[in-house]
Design a protein around this motif. Structure first.
Motif, PDB file in Angstrom:
ATOM      1  N   GLY A  65       0.808  -1.211   0.000  1.00 10.36           N
ATOM      2  CA  GLY A  65       0.000   0.000   0.000  1.00 10.36           C
ATOM      3  C   GLY A  65       0.841   1.261   0.000  1.00 10.36           C
ATOM      4  O   GLY A  65       0.495   2.253  -0.668  1.00 10.36           O
ATOM      5  N   PHE A  66       1.940   1.232   0.733  1.00  6.94           N
ATOM      6  CA  PHE A  66       2.848   2.380   0.798  1.00  6.94           C
ATOM      7  C   PHE A  66       3.378   2.709  -0.592  1.00  6.94           C
ATOM      8  O   PHE A  66       3.290   3.853  -1.051  1.00  6.94           O
ATOM      9  N   VAL A  77      -2.518  10.368   2.535  1.00  2.10           N
ATOM     10  CA  VAL A  77      -3.817   9.699   2.661  1.00  2.10           C
ATOM     11  C   VAL A  77      -3.619   8.255   3.122  1.00  2.10           C
ATOM     12  O   VAL A  77      -4.332   7.763   4.012  1.00  2.10           O
ATOM     13  N   TYR A  78      -2.646   7.577   2.517  1.00  7.91           N
ATOM     14  CA  TYR A  78      -2.394   6.183   2.904  1.00  7.91           C
ATOM     15  C   TYR A  78      -2.014   6.077   4.379  1.00  7.91           C
ATOM     16  O   TYR A  78      -2.522   5.210   5.106  1.00  7.91           O
ATOM     17  N   LEU A  79      -1.133   6.942   4.834  1.00  7.51           N
ATOM     18  CA  LEU A  79      -0.666   6.870   6.220  1.00  7.51           C
ATOM     19  C   LEU A  79      -1.805   7.057   7.219  1.00  7.51           C
ATOM     20  O   LEU A  79      -1.760   6.534   8.325  1.00  7.51           O
ATOM     21  N   ARG A  80      -2.833   7.786   6.819  1.00  2.00           N
ATOM     22  CA  ARG A  80      -3.942   8.066   7.729  1.00  2.00           C
ATOM     23  C   ARG A  80      -5.100   7.078   7.606  1.00  2.00           C
ATOM     24  O   ARG A  80      -5.988   7.064   8.461  1.00  2.00           O
ATOM     25  N   TYR A 112      -0.415   8.980  12.089  1.00  3.69           N
ATOM     26  CA  TYR A 112       0.846   8.386  11.651  1.00  3.69           C
ATOM     27  C   TYR A 112       1.372   7.393  12.676  1.00  3.69           C
ATOM     28  O   TYR A 112       2.394   6.752  12.454  1.00  3.69           O
ATOM     29  N   GLU A 113       0.696   7.267  13.795  1.00  3.20           N
ATOM     30  CA  GLU A 113       1.116   6.351  14.858  1.00  3.20           C
ATOM     31  C   GLU A 113      -0.009   5.365  15.130  1.00  3.20           C
ATOM     32  O   GLU A 113      -1.093   5.744  15.553  1.00  3.20           O
ATOM     33  N   ASP A 114       0.245   4.096  14.872  1.00  4.82           N
ATOM     34  CA  ASP A 114      -0.758   3.048  15.067  1.00  4.82           C
ATOM     35  C   ASP A 114      -0.425   2.247  16.323  1.00  4.82           C
ATOM     36  O   ASP A 114       0.678   1.722  16.454  1.00  4.82           O
ATOM     37  N   ARG A 115      -1.386   2.141  17.244  1.00  4.16           N
ATOM     38  CA  ARG A 115      -1.196   1.390  18.486  1.00  4.16           C
ATOM     39  C   ARG A 115      -1.985   0.089  18.417  1.00  4.16           C
ATOM     40  O   ARG A 115      -3.169   0.099  18.102  1.00  4.16           O
ATOM     41  N   VAL A 147       3.392   1.337  16.044  1.00  2.60           N
ATOM     42  CA  VAL A 147       4.069   1.386  14.750  1.00  2.60           C
ATOM     43  C   VAL A 147       4.011   2.850  14.316  1.00  2.60           C
ATOM     44  O   VAL A 147       2.949   3.358  13.968  1.00  2.60           O
ATOM     45  N   LYS A 148       5.137   3.525  14.349  1.00  2.00           N
ATOM     46  CA  LYS A 148       5.142   4.970  14.120  1.00  2.00           C
ATOM     47  C   LYS A 148       5.932   5.330  12.875  1.00  2.00           C
ATOM     48  O   LYS A 148       7.111   4.995  12.753  1.00  2.00           O
ATOM     49  N   PHE A 149       5.268   6.028  11.954  1.00  2.00           N
ATOM     50  CA  PHE A 149       5.970   6.566  10.784  1.00  2.00           C
ATOM     51  C   PHE A 149       6.804   7.756  11.262  1.00  2.00           C
ATOM     52  O   PHE A 149       6.282   8.700  11.856  1.00  2.00           O
ATOM     53  N   ARG A 150       8.102   7.717  10.988  1.00  2.00           N
ATOM     54  CA  ARG A 150       9.019   8.653  11.630  1.00  2.00           C
ATOM     55  C   ARG A 150       9.688   9.636  10.668  1.00  2.00           C
ATOM     56  O   ARG A 150      10.685  10.266  11.023  1.00  2.00           O
TER      57      ARG A 150
END
Length: 201
Positions: A65-66, A77-80, A112-115, A147-150
């Motif tokens: 997907g990325f 949009v994908y990240l959210r 951007y941060e998934d728990r 999982v955090k996009f940094r």
């Protein structure tokens, strides 16, 4: 031995019996409490491992997907809105650590941060004769991994045709160049783009 001494000894014996019985009860009670604490620690370790496994699996699954979002510049949009999995890995790690996965809660979308929160139950009961209802009592524990996009990024369209030809990612001290037409293997960049770690519940 005089009659008085025999009488005193006879009176003291039941006291000794009670004292010994009390000491034995305390020993078993301390042992039971120690066992319960050890099982609780073991369950917490299983929960931590399961949560990290779920987060790592989720990160591994983000690749398709990325990369698909890059040419049309839909990364934000994908990240959210991306779907987050990982519960299969959580179940496997819980089982490998002598526990059963009770729940695995994927995060809400929009960040951007998934728990990912997991709850496990240890396989071994406390099973102590001095603790009531402990025969079937098993330790439970929860853990949450992120999982955090940094990274921040810039995209470029060299041909002015609305298709992005290159993305430049700044991730702390790391820098990545990704061409959507020929992206690198996800396994080589996912750990730079995303951080995985435990957080307090």
């Amino acid at each position: 031995m005089t009659g008085t001494n025999r009488r005193d000894a006879g009176q003291a014996f039941p006291i000794y019996v009670v004292m010994v019985a009390g000491l034995l009860f305390l020993v078993f009670a301390f042992f039971a409490v120690g066992k319960a604490a050890a099982l609780r620690n073991s369950a917490q370790g299983a929960a931590d491992a399961a949560a990290l496994a779920a987060a790592s699996q989720a990160r591994d699954e983000f690749g398709a997907g990325f990369y698909a979002s890059l040419p049309e510049d839909l990364l934000d949009v994908y990240l959210r809105t991306h779907t987050v999995g990982g519960c299969t890995a959580a179940s496997g790690l819980a089982s490998a650590n002598q526990a059963k996965l009770l729940s695995c809660t994927p995060p809400l979308k929009g960040s951007y941060e998934d728990r990912i929160t997991v709850k496990v139950q240890g396989n071994k009961p406390v099973d102590s004769s001095v603790l009531p209802d402990s025969k079937e009592t098993r330790a439970e524990a929860k853990a949450t991994a992120v999982v955090k996009f940094r990274c921040s990024w810039k995209s470029f369209d060299y041909n002015n045709d609305s298709v992005r030809d290159m993305f430049f990612f700044t991730c702390g001290s790391d820098f990545l160049e990704i061409a959507p037409a020929s992206p690198p293997p996800w396994s080589t960049v996912s750990r730079i783009l995303y951080d995985v770690h435990l957080v307090d519940n």
